[in-house]
Design a protein around this motif. Structure first.
Motif, short mmCIF file in Angstrom:
data_model
loop_
_atom_site.label_atom_id
_atom_site.label_comp_id
_atom_site.label_asym_id
_atom_site.label_seq_id
_atom_site.Cartn_x
_atom_site.Cartn_y
_atom_site.Cartn_z
N VAL A 30 -4.37 2.19 6.38
CA VAL A 30 -4.94 1.01 5.16
C VAL A 30 -6.44 1.53 4.61
O VAL A 30 -6.69 1.43 3.48
CB VAL A 30 -4.55 -0.42 5.42
CG1 VAL A 30 -5.49 -1.19 4.67
CG2 VAL A 30 -3.28 -0.59 5.87
N SER A 31 -7.16 1.76 5.68
CA SER A 31 -8.57 2.11 5.36
C SER A 31 -8.68 3.26 4.45
O SER A 31 -9.59 3.36 3.60
CB SER A 31 -9.47 2.03 6.42
OG SER A 31 -9.16 3.15 7.11
N SER A 32 -7.82 4.08 4.74
CA SER A 32 -7.87 5.43 3.87
C SER A 32 -6.73 5.34 2.60
O SER A 32 -6.74 6.20 1.96
CB SER A 32 -7.31 6.47 4.80
OG SER A 32 -6.15 6.45 5.02
N ASN A 33 -6.56 4.06 2.18
CA ASN A 33 -5.77 3.82 1.14
C ASN A 33 -4.23 4.65 1.15
O ASN A 33 -3.70 4.84 0.18
CB ASN A 33 -6.41 4.09 -0.24
CG ASN A 33 -7.29 3.05 -0.63
OD1 ASN A 33 -7.32 1.89 -0.26
ND2 ASN A 33 -8.48 3.29 -1.11
N LYS A 34 -3.71 4.82 2.11
CA LYS A 34 -2.41 5.70 2.27
C LYS A 34 -1.26 4.73 2.58
O LYS A 34 -0.18 5.24 2.49
CB LYS A 34 -2.65 6.68 3.60
CG LYS A 34 -3.46 7.90 3.22
CD LYS A 34 -3.44 9.00 4.36
CE LYS A 34 -4.51 9.95 4.11
NZ LYS A 34 -4.37 10.96 5.19
N THR A 77 -0.30 0.18 2.07
CA THR A 77 -0.86 -1.08 1.62
C THR A 77 -0.94 -1.91 2.79
O THR A 77 -0.01 -1.89 3.93
CB THR A 77 -0.02 -1.81 0.46
OG1 THR A 77 1.45 -1.66 1.24
CG2 THR A 77 0.22 -0.83 -0.58
N PRO A 78 -1.69 -3.03 2.67
CA PRO A 78 -1.65 -3.78 3.67
C PRO A 78 -0.52 -4.60 4.01
O PRO A 78 -0.14 -4.99 5.05
CB PRO A 78 -2.96 -4.99 3.32
CG PRO A 78 -3.77 -4.23 2.34
CD PRO A 78 -3.04 -3.30 1.84
#
Length: 123
Positions: free
Chosen positions: A70-74, A76-77
């Protein structure tokens, strides 16, 4: 069983003055059965506890790895949250299945003992 033998042959036991001896033998068997029951309960508790720890560790690993994704935008939350919810549901199912397995093993042991009694030849 020992108690059954002593009760069926009570007159013989009394004639030989062996009431105390039979009582001691019976107490030994009862204590052994009690110790085995305690040992089996400890094993059951260990099994369920280890399974719970493994399931929780797996959920934490997924949460940690999913957080990195999620932090690397791979990822979604929302996708991470739904996956974790599915994993928790599956973990609960595995936990219930393990409890059912333990119950099944106890039933098999009880049935085995029952069949031994049923198949026994009368004296």
């Amino acid at each position: 069983s020992l108690a059954e033998q002593a009760l069926v042959c009570i007159r013989t036991v009394q004639q030989f003055g062996a009431e105390e001896y039979e009582s001691i033998q019976y107490n030994k068997k009862i204590n052994r059965a009690h110790a085995e029951a305690i040992e089996n309960t400890k094993k059951e508790a260990l099994f369920v506890s280890v399974l719970g720890v493994v399931i929780n560790a797996a959920i934490l690993a997924v949460l940690g790895y999913g957080g990195m994704l999620v932090s690397s935008n791979k990822l979604t939350p929302g996708a991470l949250a739904s996956f974790i919810m599915y994993a928790i549901i599956m973990g609960g199912t595995v936990n219930v299945m393990s409890a059912q397995y333990i119950g099944l093993m106890n039933a098999i042991a009880a049935a085995s003992r029952l069949f031994e009694i049923i198949d026994r030849k009368p004296a």
